[in-house]
Enzyme design. Structure first.
Site, PDB file in Angstrom:
ATOM      1  N   ASP A 123       0.850  -1.202   0.000  1.00 18.79           N
ATOM      2  CA  ASP A 123       0.000   0.000   0.000  1.00 18.79           C
ATOM      3  C   ASP A 123       0.885   1.252   0.000  1.00 18.79           C
ATOM      4  O   ASP A 123       0.864   2.025   0.950  1.00 18.79           O
ATOM      5  CB  ASP A 123      -0.940   0.007   1.219  1.00 18.79           C
ATOM      6  CG  ASP A 123      -0.204   0.018   2.563  1.00 18.79           C
ATOM      7  OD1 ASP A 123       0.940  -0.482   2.629  1.00 18.79           O
ATOM      8  OD2 ASP A 123      -0.759   0.541   3.549  1.00 18.79           O
ATOM      9  N   ASP A 138       6.914   1.428   2.242  1.00 19.19           N
ATOM     10  CA  ASP A 138       6.632   0.446   1.182  1.00 19.19           C
ATOM     11  C   ASP A 138       7.548   0.672  -0.015  1.00 19.19           C
ATOM     12  O   ASP A 138       7.984  -0.271  -0.677  1.00 19.19           O
ATOM     13  CB  ASP A 138       5.179   0.552   0.685  1.00 19.19           C
ATOM     14  CG  ASP A 138       4.158   0.286   1.759  1.00 19.19           C
ATOM     15  OD1 ASP A 138       4.033   1.113   2.674  1.00 19.19           O
ATOM     16  OD2 ASP A 138       3.496  -0.758   1.686  1.00 19.19           O
ATOM     17  N   VAL A 184       2.672  -6.221   3.057  1.00 16.27           N
ATOM     18  CA  VAL A 184       3.212  -5.145   3.896  1.00 16.27           C
ATOM     19  C   VAL A 184       2.191  -4.013   4.050  1.00 16.27           C
ATOM     20  O   VAL A 184       2.551  -2.868   4.270  1.00 16.27           O
ATOM     21  CB  VAL A 184       4.571  -4.629   3.359  1.00 16.27           C
ATOM     22  CG1 VAL A 184       5.641  -5.688   3.451  1.00 16.27           C
ATOM     23  CG2 VAL A 184       4.447  -4.113   1.924  1.00 16.27           C
ATOM     24  N   ASP A 210       8.482  -2.061   6.452  1.00 19.40           N
ATOM     25  CA  ASP A 210       8.265  -2.942   5.296  1.00 19.40           C
ATOM     26  C   ASP A 210       9.575  -3.498   4.723  1.00 19.40           C
ATOM     27  O   ASP A 210       9.623  -4.676   4.328  1.00 19.40           O
ATOM     28  CB  ASP A 210       7.449  -2.201   4.223  1.00 19.40           C
ATOM     29  CG  ASP A 210       6.053  -1.842   4.721  1.00 19.40           C
ATOM     30  OD1 ASP A 210       5.664  -2.334   5.807  1.00 19.40           O
ATOM     31  OD2 ASP A 210       5.342  -1.080   4.051  1.00 19.40           O
TER      32      ASP A 210
HETATM   33  C1  BDR Z   1       2.922  -0.255   8.743  1.00 14.92           C
HETATM   34  O1  BDR Z   1       1.874   0.678   8.491  1.00 14.92           O
HETATM   35  C2  BDR Z   1       2.230   1.555   7.458  1.00 14.92           C
HETATM   36  O2  BDR Z   1       2.218   2.846   7.966  1.00 14.92           O
HETATM   37  C3  BDR Z   1       3.608   1.168   6.981  1.00 14.92           C
HETATM   38  O3  BDR Z   1       3.699   1.189   5.566  1.00 14.92           O
HETATM   39  C4  BDR Z   1       3.823  -0.214   7.519  1.00 14.92           C
HETATM   40  O4  BDR Z   1       3.427  -1.216   6.608  1.00 14.92           O
HETATM   41  C5  BDR Z   1       3.611   0.099  10.043  1.00 14.92           C
HETATM   42  O5  BDR Z   1       2.703   0.078  11.101  1.00 14.92           O
HETATM   43 CA    CA Z   2       2.949  -0.649   4.207  1.00 15.09          CA
END
Ligand code: BDR
Ligand code: CA
Length: 309
Positions: A11, A16, A134, A246
């Site tokens: 996402d 990411d 992720v 991630d």
């Molecule tokens: C996760 O939440 C998102 O903010 C980041 O991309 C990560 O996957 C961390 O809590």
């Molecule tokens: Ca993420």
């Protein structure tokens, strides 16, 4: 060389972006595609960000599949929970998901839904495919619902999510990805698939500090964009460190030995004040290996090395 086949379900999202670049760069990985989920921003933004990154990296052959908008299962969420979610997401990732601008995409997403692609690819490569979510676990849960045999077809799941022995980051109980769709998380964590869970227990502490200006020294396209991203985060948000949530999850596929794993049963609280909390019960026969410790120095060095390839 036998590369490890992965699907990165993502996402994008600032961190990411690093994970995607690692998956593109590592010679040990065969990235079958990116499946997109909403979370850090709307599904339109996260899809656009993925396509723009591939355009920037000159890797437009990597297929992108749009999945579920996720971004919080509103049906089971109170207005207060929705506010927590929205303010956390905007504070960390901005309105569009990224703190760096990328070129307009020169490609579009493929014409198959992400859930279909996950199922087809898992069937095509039975016992070989590792799913690496992720973001919120919505796409993976939907795929499991649609094709329960995924449990036998998928080799394992290495996921970023949860907080077993540490506090959350959206609320004191819940980590963001799990908070977005706790029911999906519950379905995945109880599926019986071999899971490696990279939660805040290991990802929050592993961070790049503002003063570590030489963490990425090289001049590859990936390193350049990440340096710009980190500079903007440090200069505009007032934060002094950037957690490698991630990227650590991708690293866990490549170098699991850098992480201390312990077997747990993990369930997710789907209502009430602890909404989104991952509850771990130690069980030597549990299917979920929770990362409870990490060699941070080596992990950061390895991530930097992969990004420089
Ligand atoms: C996760 O939440 C998102 O903010 C980041 O991309 C990560 O996957 C961390 O809590
Ligand atoms: Ca993420």
């Amino acid at each position: 060389m036998n590369k490890t086949k992965i699907i990165l379900d993502t996402d994008p999202g600032n961190d990411d972006l690093l994970a995607i670049i690692m998956a593109l760069k590592s010679e040990l990985l065969d990235l079958r595609g990116l499946t997109i989920v909403g979370g850090n921003a709307s599904i339109e933004h996260t899809t656009g960000n993925a396509l723009s990154l591939l355009t920037y990296m000159d890797r437009i052959e990597v297929p992108v599949y749009v999945g579920d908008a996720s971004a919080l299962n509103e049906a089971s969420t109170s207005p207060e929970e929705f506010e927590e979610f929205k303010s956390h997401r905007i504070e960390i990732h901005g309105e569009t998901g990224l703190h760096v601008s990328l070129p307009n995409p020169s490609i579009g997403p493929r014409n198959i839904h992400a859930v279909e692609f996950i199922i087809e690819e898992a069937e095509r490569h039975k016992g070989e495919l590792i799913l690496v979510p992720v973001g919120p676990l919505t796409n993976i849960a939907l795929a499991l619902k649609k094709q329960p045999r995924l449990v036998d077809w998928v080799k394992s799941i290495n996921l970023m999510g949860g907080a077993v022995n540490v506090p959350g980051n959206v609320t004191k109980y819940a980590e963001f990805n799990i908070y977005c769709d706790p029911e999906a998380a519950n379905a995945v964590l109880s599926s019986g698939i071999d899971i490696k869970m990279c939660g805040l227990d290991i990802t929050r502490v592993t961070s790049v500090k503002k003063e570590e200006t030489d963490w990425l020294a090289g001049n590859s396209a990936g390193e350049k964009i990440i340096r710009r991203l980190l500079n903007t985060v440090f200069e505009t948000t007032g934060r002094n460190s950037f957690s490698l949530h991630d990227p650590i999850t991708v690293l866990s596929v490549l170098y699991p030995e850098l992480i201390d794993w312990k077997e747990y049963d993990v369930s997710v609280i789907c209502e009430g004040s602890q909404f989104g909390k991952t509850v771990g019960t130690l069980n030597p026969n549990g299917c979920v290996s929770v990362g409870i410790g990490i060699d941070q120095v080596l992990a950061k060095a390895k991530i930097a090395e992969i990004l420089s390839e």
